[in-house]
Motif scaffolding. Sequence first.
Motif, mmCIF file in Angstrom:
data_model
loop_
_atom_site.group_PDB
_atom_site.id
_atom_site.type_symbol
_atom_site.label_atom_id
_atom_site.label_comp_id
_atom_site.label_asym_id
_atom_site.label_seq_id
_atom_site.Cartn_x
_atom_site.Cartn_y
_atom_site.Cartn_z
ATOM 1 N N VAL A 139 0.822 -1.080 0.043
ATOM 2 C CA VAL A 139 0.046 -0.022 -0.089
ATOM 3 C C VAL A 139 0.760 1.435 -0.031
ATOM 4 N N SER A 140 0.366 2.226 -0.178
ATOM 5 C CA SER A 140 1.000 3.611 -0.193
ATOM 6 C C SER A 140 1.476 4.201 1.339
ATOM 7 N N SER A 141 2.484 4.957 1.297
ATOM 8 C CA SER A 141 2.789 5.183 2.754
ATOM 9 C C SER A 141 1.459 6.209 3.449
ATOM 10 N N ALA A 142 0.748 6.882 2.489
ATOM 11 C CA ALA A 142 -0.234 7.627 3.044
ATOM 12 C C ALA A 142 -1.506 6.724 3.473
ATOM 13 N N ALA A 143 -1.676 5.518 3.087
ATOM 14 C CA ALA A 143 -2.351 4.471 3.598
ATOM 15 C C ALA A 143 -1.865 3.910 4.887
ATOM 16 N N VAL A 144 -0.558 3.810 4.981
ATOM 17 C CA VAL A 144 -0.100 3.334 6.107
ATOM 18 C C VAL A 144 -0.377 4.525 7.394
ATOM 19 N N ARG A 145 -0.054 5.692 7.087
ATOM 20 C CA ARG A 145 -0.188 6.808 8.175
ATOM 21 C C ARG A 145 -1.786 6.806 8.456
ATOM 22 N N THR A 146 -2.760 6.853 7.307
ATOM 23 C CA THR A 146 -4.026 6.873 7.687
ATOM 24 C C THR A 146 -4.642 5.501 8.744
ATOM 25 N N ARG A 147 -4.162 4.502 8.116
ATOM 26 C CA ARG A 147 -4.501 3.371 8.946
ATOM 27 C C ARG A 147 -4.137 3.411 10.441
ATOM 28 N N ALA A 148 -2.710 3.534 10.479
ATOM 29 C CA ALA A 148 -2.078 3.863 12.051
ATOM 30 C C ALA A 148 -2.931 4.662 12.804
ATOM 31 N N VAL A 149 -3.220 6.220 12.251
ATOM 32 C CA VAL A 149 -3.972 6.908 13.007
ATOM 33 C C VAL A 149 -5.342 6.482 13.392
ATOM 34 N N ARG A 150 -5.982 5.807 12.484
ATOM 35 C CA ARG A 150 -7.355 5.111 12.770
ATOM 36 C C ARG A 150 -7.211 4.026 13.776
#
Length: 169
Positions: A139-150
């Motif tokens: 996945v993209s780095s942005a997806a990782v950040r979003t999933r981590a925050v969520r």
Amino acid sequence: MGASRAEQYREFAAGRAAHLYRSACLLTSGDTHLAEDLVQETLGRMYVLWGRVSRIENPAGYAQTVLVRVFLTHKRRRSATERPVGELPDTAPESGEDPALRIALLGALGQLAPKDRAVVVLRYWEDRSIEETADALNVSSAAVRTRAVRALARLREQLGGSLVEFAAH
């Protein structure tokens, strides 16, 4: 030459199995039987690749990536929703651990979506960078950040005040 390659694999598998198992236990929210199956599948896939391992820069890191991918594949299967109830993990807590905290954390991890759980385990248990986590999950780095925050917000919501209660022990 084949014997030395087989011996190298045995050493690798023996050295990584415990670490893979701990990660698998976190991914499966404490389901030790499923964790064992995931580790066995991971080591089997690594054995198949072992002849080409010289091209893999970090075999241990690659094994972790394989473990996460095996876990996510398992969670996509329809049969993955079957869960035994009323049983605690077979293993006794190691000395110095708080069993109540462990059960609360594993339960909270179990409430996360599989990909969110994978992000939490890779980022915070395996201490991988965002880019490494993104690469492992495709996945993209942005997806990782979003999933981590969520995922962290969900864990805080689930554990809330009870986490402070456990930490006070």
